[in-house]
Write an enzyme that holds these catalytic residues in place. Sequence first.
Site, PDB file in Angstrom:
ATOM      1  N   SER A  24     -59.628 -19.066 -58.784  1.00 59.25           N
ATOM      2  CA  SER A  24     -58.469 -19.374 -58.299  1.00 59.25           C
ATOM      3  C   SER A  24     -57.449 -18.417 -57.260  1.00 59.25           C
ATOM      4  O   SER A  24     -57.135 -17.245 -57.979  1.00 59.25           O
ATOM      5  CB  SER A  24     -57.201 -19.543 -59.433  1.00 59.25           C
ATOM      6  N   LYS A  63     -40.888 -38.074 -22.583  1.00 63.42           N
ATOM      7  CA  LYS A  63     -39.699 -38.721 -21.141  1.00 63.42           C
ATOM      8  C   LYS A  63     -41.089 -39.103 -20.528  1.00 63.42           C
ATOM      9  O   LYS A  63     -40.710 -40.479 -19.899  1.00 63.42           O
ATOM     10  CB  LYS A  63     -38.870 -37.363 -20.815  1.00 63.42           C
ATOM     11  N   MET A 114     -32.860 -27.923 -24.413  1.00 57.83           N
ATOM     12  CA  MET A 114     -33.084 -27.632 -23.162  1.00 57.83           C
ATOM     13  C   MET A 114     -32.266 -28.641 -22.307  1.00 57.83           C
ATOM     14  O   MET A 114     -31.133 -29.026 -22.459  1.00 57.83           O
ATOM     15  CB  MET A 114     -34.384 -28.317 -22.638  1.00 57.83           C
ATOM     16  N   TYR A 151     -58.939 -27.854 -55.041  1.00 59.24           N
ATOM     17  CA  TYR A 151     -57.628 -27.978 -55.689  1.00 59.24           C
ATOM     18  C   TYR A 151     -56.240 -27.153 -55.392  1.00 59.24           C
ATOM     19  O   TYR A 151     -57.120 -25.888 -55.057  1.00 59.24           O
ATOM     20  CB  TYR A 151     -56.951 -28.586 -57.173  1.00 59.24           C
ATOM     21  N   HIS A 208     -24.572 -34.788 -31.203  1.00 55.89           N
ATOM     22  CA  HIS A 208     -25.226 -33.909 -31.537  1.00 55.89           C
ATOM     23  C   HIS A 208     -25.768 -33.446 -32.810  1.00 55.89           C
ATOM     24  O   HIS A 208     -27.234 -32.884 -33.035  1.00 55.89           O
ATOM     25  CB  HIS A 208     -25.425 -32.818 -30.271  1.00 55.89           C
ATOM     26  N   CYS A 245     -53.633 -20.669 -56.217  1.00 54.32           N
ATOM     27  CA  CYS A 245     -51.990 -20.914 -56.997  1.00 54.32           C
ATOM     28  C   CYS A 245     -51.472 -20.193 -56.471  1.00 54.32           C
ATOM     29  O   CYS A 245     -50.399 -20.011 -57.034  1.00 54.32           O
ATOM     30  CB  CYS A 245     -52.524 -20.557 -58.418  1.00 54.32           C
ATOM     31  N   GLY A 247     -31.175 -31.886 -26.746  1.00 54.02           N
ATOM     32  CA  GLY A 247     -30.326 -31.108 -26.799  1.00 54.02           C
ATOM     33  C   GLY A 247     -30.828 -29.636 -26.623  1.00 54.02           C
ATOM     34  O   GLY A 247     -30.313 -28.803 -26.622  1.00 54.02           O
ATOM     35  N   ARG A 255     -34.083 -33.814 -15.419  1.00 49.56           N
ATOM     36  CA  ARG A 255     -33.726 -33.743 -16.564  1.00 49.56           C
ATOM     37  C   ARG A 255     -35.563 -33.401 -17.427  1.00 49.56           C
ATOM     38  O   ARG A 255     -36.611 -33.047 -16.254  1.00 49.56           O
ATOM     39  CB  ARG A 255     -33.683 -35.007 -17.701  1.00 49.56           C
ATOM     40  N   ARG A 264     -38.503 -43.392 -27.018  1.00 50.88           N
ATOM     41  CA  ARG A 264     -39.231 -42.368 -27.681  1.00 50.88           C
ATOM     42  C   ARG A 264     -39.145 -42.534 -29.108  1.00 50.88           C
ATOM     43  O   ARG A 264     -38.477 -43.607 -29.365  1.00 50.88           O
ATOM     44  CB  ARG A 264     -38.794 -40.726 -27.402  1.00 50.88           C
TER      45      ARG A 264
END
Length: 889
Positions: free
Chosen positions: A780, A30, A111, A867, A471, A847, A109, A100, A355
């Site tokens: 693996s 902000k 804080m 991989y 919200h 894996c 919403g 704020r 934002r």
Amino acid sequence: MATAEETWVYSFGGGSADGDASMKNLLGGKGANLGEMAKLGLPVPPGFTISTAVCTAFYELDRNYPDTLAPQVEEALAKLEANAGKSFGDTENPLLVSVRSGARASMPGMMDTVLNLGLNEDTVKGLAAKAGERFAYDSYRRFIQMYGNVVLGLKHDTFEHILDDYKEREDYNLDTEMTAEDWKEIIVQYKAAVLEQLDQPFPEDPKDQLWGAISAVFGSWMNDRAIVYRRLNDIPHEWGTAVTVQAMVFGNMGETSATGVAFTRDPSNGDNIFYGEFLINAQGEDVVAGIRTPAPISKARAEALSSDEQSLEEAMPEVFTQLVDVANTLEKHYRDMQDLEFTVEDSKLYMLQTRTGKRTAAAALKLAVDMVDEGLISEEEAVLRLEPAQLDQLLHPTIAEDAVRDVLVQALPASPGAAVGEVVFDSDEAAQLAERGVDVILVRIETSPEDIHGMHAAKAIVTARGGMTSHAAVVARGMGRPCVCGAGSMHVDEANGLFRVAGREVKKGDIVTVDGASGEVLMGAVKMRQPDLSGDFARLMTWADRARTLKVRTNAETPADTRVAVEFGAEGIGLCRTEHMFFDAERIPVVRAMILAEDEAGRRAALTKLLPFQRDDFAEIFQIMGDRPCTIRLLDPPLHEFLPHTAEDMDAVAASAGVDVEILKRRAGELHESNPMLGHRGCRLGITYPEIYEMQARAIFEAAVQVAKDTGKGVTPEVMIPLVATHKELQILKDVVDRTAKAVFAETGTELEYLVGTMIELPRAALQAGEIANSAAFFSFGTNDLTQTTLGISRDDAGRFLKAYEDLGIYEKDPFVTLDQSGVGELVRLAAERGRATRPDIKLGICGEHGGDPASVTFCHESGLEYVSCSPYRVPIARLAAAHAALKA
């Protein structure tokens, strides 16, 4: 701790600013963007931002401040007064401010905010002289209500009950009917409630009010809902929040004033249309809180929604034109879709925030591709615009076009997607049911930040109140939950667990379907359709594939899973669990006969019957995969898992197998283990019963030879020996596999390339990787078991205590979801290094379930693995995560 010279406070306004968008980490989103807008010459009310460094100091100093902060706030306040042309606490021309929060990551919403700060019994008279008595005293009661709740800790209901009782007594239906004298009386009652509950009066000194609000906002960084939101969205606690103090502008000064929220594009689907909502004669919290249902900003949107409300374009055409110009300027400047907050005070537009807008996965995809086509961003930037975890939203079903729709109610389509579940009215209950595996739909009159855990647990959210920027809508879009808002015709009776609509009654536990794309809530479970993976999705994934270096395979052992994985772009099979094939109804009796056999001859007889089944399984998988590599793990689980456990099942199995039940019970007793995970499983089965691995190897090679002949493709099986701890184990079992391959090649007259390797899932194997690599063509990393054996934690039992460990920061994340990089990850890195030292061309991959976790994929890229392998539906997520890792590196 900071030095005396450190700058804690950054001013903005009057066409200049101390900060800008590059300082988001210090000023929060902000504060940084307000500074940027001020420098762009946009109409921004003046103010100042107290940095996130103060938040860190606030908690380090046990909720106190550095000594040098107060003088800097005084200096910034004086500059704010000069820019605004008003004085803080002045009785004739009072400056009022908002206070704020603003973290570097958007937390809508979560804080606290305080508006109209600076009002007291004296300054309210000055405001009344300038703006009218009714407006002034309405603003004052709003301030007491908000400050009393946020700063002083009184329950919101305390003030609501006073107001509701007064309205009922005076026969008022709406707040707008109340006069200045009514508000004066309400203020007296509000202050009496504060004195009664806190044993101290409401603060009158504006400076005391200001510091109280600043401390409350910093304090709200550690409130329950903010902590939950950060955990769900991977926002570190140590980032902290900034606090922005800004001159108030008023959208509630009459019919020429308004307040609203807008997006430069549609955040639900990404369409390039200006999108938003506003309320005439209202303050900002009225829009986002969902207390009043706002009107669309544009005329076209109002017509599309068949809204009876006048749009901003019609009500204030000059302001609308200016707002569109500002929106276009900001989108081009930031090169991304922007979420704007604005206020119109007496026909003059003010920008309160910009934002990067939260969006659904579908919108993120379309925005990224469209902005490439528009020349705003590159293909690489487009890939980075879509978070890998967001793809989950695109890979799941929506309602089928030919589905029968029993529509209960149609309202605002706040977040797309579709879900089926049981109706619940309470967030705590939603979370509890979801933990038990129940799909739930959370139905509320309106949601608040306290509902965050229930919204996360629910499959979809429905609210009676609120608009597209409420919200519920914003949070649901961020979470990827379908959401329908503003169902005004629906009467929600949360106390009795039901809602009524159009003469129908739906109770807690009833099944409904939510279609977030159309805004419909449907009775019962409705037919779904599979996602479309062509068009924009295919283009973005092509760009991602160009960027990544890490290959992505799948964990699959059925033809259906294998086909899905190939459709999702899998480049091979990284783990085929052969034991899953044994549980088929036709095969399990043969498996059990093998287990019950008294000697090797008996086992071989049963294995001969299993061989054709296994061969056919592998042949079908090889045909689907073509020339892609397939890693097949030989039998891993302990044999007792294939035997029945209850007396009733024992009797049934004994009867079907034609053996005495006592023999079955005796064998089950012999196989019982106190700790099966560390018992007679994996390669230990192959060492004691080599005929099992011999049969499986034969099935693999016979299938591979047959498919190679039938298709002409080069099938290259990779045979994986599980749970190896020593080089000698692997040597012995590799010899079994090699002998079997040689025999099959001789019998068929065909030879194939193949690899033999192992799973690294024990710490000893990782430490001895250099020696083991003498016999292993690939490693693996089985990170599920490697995590269990490294941490000494059973994955099946960890749920009892892991949450406490996460809450206390012992583990930042559940180590079975995101790889423990400093512990388990260190073993992976060490094994990779030692394995390569022995065999430079060794193949390395993972894996475990971590293969589909974006943070773990990044680790694999950084560690130089070849991989990752994951479940079929996680394959696109892993592909995109691998691209992110490569581009960010």
